[in-house]
Design a protein around this motif. Structure first.
Motif, PDB file in Angstrom:
ATOM      1  N   MET A 117       1.039  -1.031   0.187  1.00  0.00           N
ATOM      2  CA  MET A 117       0.132   0.151  -0.009  1.00  0.00           C
ATOM      3  C   MET A 117       0.773   1.003  -0.104  1.00  0.00           C
ATOM      4  O   MET A 117       1.390   1.769   0.660  1.00  0.00           O
ATOM      5  CB  MET A 117      -0.683  -0.226   1.547  1.00  0.00           C
ATOM      6  N   ASN A 118       0.140   2.204  -1.041  1.00  0.00           N
ATOM      7  CA  ASN A 118       1.332   3.472  -1.166  1.00  0.00           C
ATOM      8  C   ASN A 118       0.650   4.360  -0.054  1.00  0.00           C
ATOM      9  O   ASN A 118      -0.200   4.515   0.157  1.00  0.00           O
ATOM     10  CB  ASN A 118       1.329   4.126  -2.068  1.00  0.00           C
TER      11      ASN A 118
ATOM     12  N   GLY B 190      -1.894   6.087   4.259  1.00  0.00           N
ATOM     13  CA  GLY B 190      -2.088   5.133   2.962  1.00  0.00           C
ATOM     14  C   GLY B 190      -3.312   4.973   3.077  1.00  0.00           C
ATOM     15  O   GLY B 190      -4.547   4.131   3.822  1.00  0.00           O
ATOM     16  N   TYR B 191      -4.470   4.357   1.711  1.00  0.00           N
ATOM     17  CA  TYR B 191      -5.819   3.524   1.626  1.00  0.00           C
ATOM     18  C   TYR B 191      -5.798   2.434   0.341  1.00  0.00           C
ATOM     19  O   TYR B 191      -4.528   2.382  -0.645  1.00  0.00           O
ATOM     20  CB  TYR B 191      -6.396   4.133   1.234  1.00  0.00           C
ATOM     21  N   ASP B 192      -6.146   1.039   1.061  1.00  0.00           N
ATOM     22  CA  ASP B 192      -6.348   0.675   0.044  1.00  0.00           C
ATOM     23  C   ASP B 192      -8.108   0.673  -0.073  1.00  0.00           C
ATOM     24  O   ASP B 192      -8.924   0.061   0.814  1.00  0.00           O
ATOM     25  CB  ASP B 192      -6.483  -0.337   0.574  1.00  0.00           C
ATOM     26  N   GLU B 193      -8.034   0.612  -1.929  1.00  0.00           N
ATOM     27  CA  GLU B 193     -10.143   0.658  -1.464  1.00  0.00           C
ATOM     28  C   GLU B 193     -10.736  -0.172  -1.689  1.00  0.00           C
ATOM     29  O   GLU B 193     -11.803  -0.680  -1.647  1.00  0.00           O
ATOM     30  CB  GLU B 193     -10.095   1.388  -3.633  1.00  0.00           C
TER      31      GLU B 193
ATOM     32  N   LEU C 127      -7.254   1.666   5.551  1.00  0.00           N
ATOM     33  CA  LEU C 127      -6.926   2.949   5.801  1.00  0.00           C
ATOM     34  C   LEU C 127      -6.132   2.122   6.494  1.00  0.00           C
ATOM     35  O   LEU C 127      -5.696   1.886   8.290  1.00  0.00           O
ATOM     36  CB  LEU C 127      -7.352   3.996   7.042  1.00  0.00           C
ATOM     37  N   GLU C 128      -4.492   3.216   6.194  1.00  0.00           N
ATOM     38  CA  GLU C 128      -3.471   2.425   7.243  1.00  0.00           C
ATOM     39  C   GLU C 128      -2.691   4.203   7.440  1.00  0.00           C
ATOM     40  O   GLU C 128      -2.707   5.789   7.075  1.00  0.00           O
ATOM     41  CB  GLU C 128      -2.337   2.118   6.059  1.00  0.00           C
TER      42      GLU C 128
END
Length: 70
Positions: free
Chosen positions: A1-2, A16-19, A24-25
């Motif tokens: 994850m960016n 960061g976020y993974d859709e 949410l990181e």
């Protein structure tokens, strides 16, 4: 994850976020990373656009979503 750098906060370094997984990181200055689960995309967008991201985080994310520390 960016992750993307967050400015003008005392504790948060990057976000960061993974859709797909809706995760949410948050990376903190104390070298701790939290993953918040079932966070909608709009919450990530609001956090990144907030004039005070750390204030937004504590008001709208921290107490609302389950998290794990890494």
């Amino acid at each position: 994850m960016n992750r993307y750098p967050v400015k003008s906060t005392d504790n948060i370094v990057s976000v960061g976020y993974d859709e797909i997984k809706e995760v949410l990181e948050i990376e903190f200055k104390l070298e701790v990373i939290h993953h918040y689960f079932d966070v909608p995309l709009n919450e990530f967008v609001h956090l990144m656009k907030a004039p005070e991201p750390e204030e937004y985080f504590f008001k709208y994310v921290y107490c609302r979503y389950h998290f794990d520390a890494m």
